[in-house]
Design an enzyme around this catalytic site. Sequence first.
Site, PDB file in Angstrom:
ATOM      1  CD  GLU A 199      -0.227  -7.042   6.226  1.00 18.18           C
ATOM      2  OE1 GLU A 199       0.513  -6.476   7.047  1.00 18.18           O
ATOM      3  OE2 GLU A 199      -1.063  -6.507   5.339  1.00 18.18           O
ATOM      4  CG  ASP A 223      -3.114  -0.848  -1.428  1.00 19.05           C
ATOM      5  OD1 ASP A 223      -3.618  -1.904  -1.647  1.00 19.05           O
ATOM      6  OD2 ASP A 223      -2.180  -0.502  -0.571  1.00 19.05           O
ATOM      7  CE  LYS A 280      -2.697  -4.312  -1.453  1.00 19.16           C
ATOM      8  NZ  LYS A 280      -3.165  -4.097  -0.194  1.00 19.16           N
ATOM      9  CD  GLU A 288      -5.987  -2.832   3.650  1.00 17.96           C
ATOM     10  OE1 GLU A 288      -6.451  -2.624   4.711  1.00 17.96           O
ATOM     11  OE2 GLU A 288      -4.789  -2.233   3.699  1.00 17.96           O
ATOM     12  CG  ASP A 345      -3.084   1.486   2.120  1.00 18.78           C
ATOM     13  OD1 ASP A 345      -2.090   0.620   2.193  1.00 18.78           O
ATOM     14  OD2 ASP A 345      -4.219   1.423   2.260  1.00 18.78           O
ATOM     15  CB  SER A 346       2.534   0.837   2.990  1.00 19.61           C
ATOM     16  OG  SER A 346       3.175   0.389   1.351  1.00 19.61           O
TER      17      SER A 346
END
Length: 266
Positions: free
Chosen positions: A181, A84, A112, A114, A45-46
Site C-alpha cells: 500500500e 484482516d 491478512k 499488517e 478492518d477498513s
Amino acid sequence: MPAITLTTLHKLKAQGEKITMLTCYDATFAHAASQAGVEILLVGDSLGMVLQGHDSTLPVSTADMAYHTACVKRGNQGALILADLPFMACATPEQAFANCTVLMQAGAHMVKLEGAGWLASTVTQLAERGIPSCVHLGLTPQSVNVFGGYKVQGREQAQAEQLLADALDLEQAGAAMLLLECVPTALAAQVARAAKVPVIGIGAGVETDGQVLVLHDMLGLSLSGRTARFVRNFMSGQHDISSALRAYVGAVKDLSFPASEHGFNA
C-alpha cells in the site's frame, strides 16, 4: 465462476493476468462482487471507518471481523475470502493463532497481517498450522500513529531496500500473498518481479500482480468527502452497482487502472 483458490491466483500471476480484489463486509455485496468476477473479497478492518464511522481502523475487534467474515461467506459465489487481523491481534504468535482460528472458522480462506519482517516467524507457524497468510507492507494503517499520518512508504533508498528484503523474507517464511500500500510504483514493480507469490497493490502502480480498492471508495462514497490519489470512482458513467463492479474488474484486467496519476514516484 469456479471457486478461486491459491492455485488459481498463482496461475493468474504466471499467465500475467491481473488479479482483482475489493473490500467487502456483507452478504449482498459479496454476492454482487463475486458475480462480477472479483477474485478476492477482502473483509478489511477498513470497516471501522466506512461502516462504524471511526477515524482509523484501530477500534475494530476480532469479533467485528468474524461477524463480517461470516456475512460475506453467506453471499459469496466462489471468490477467495481474505480476512484482516485487526490491531494487535497478531502481537504475539499465540494471539495470532487464536485470532486466526476465529476468522478461519467464520469463513475466511486466508488471513491478512499488517507488519514487516518481524512477522516471519508467525507467518511460518501459521502456514504449518494450515492457515495461509497475506502480509500487508508499506503504508500499514494500523501503524498510522508511528508513521505520523497516511504517508507514502519506501521513497528513501534504505527504506525501499528494507521493504524489498522484508517482502522476500516473508515469502521465504511461507506468506501466500503480499499486499503493498502506497509505495512508489518502481519499488512495487521490483517486489512483484522478485516474488513468486502474488503481489497485490493499492496506490502501488500497475505493475503489481493485482489491485485492491475499498468498495465504498470505488463506488464514490466517502464520509470525509476526500478522495485518495489512488482511487477511481467506477460508478461514474454506470447505471448500477453491478455495472460499476464489472467496470472495475475490466479496468484492472486491461491495465487501464491504475493509471499513472493513481501512483507515486520515488
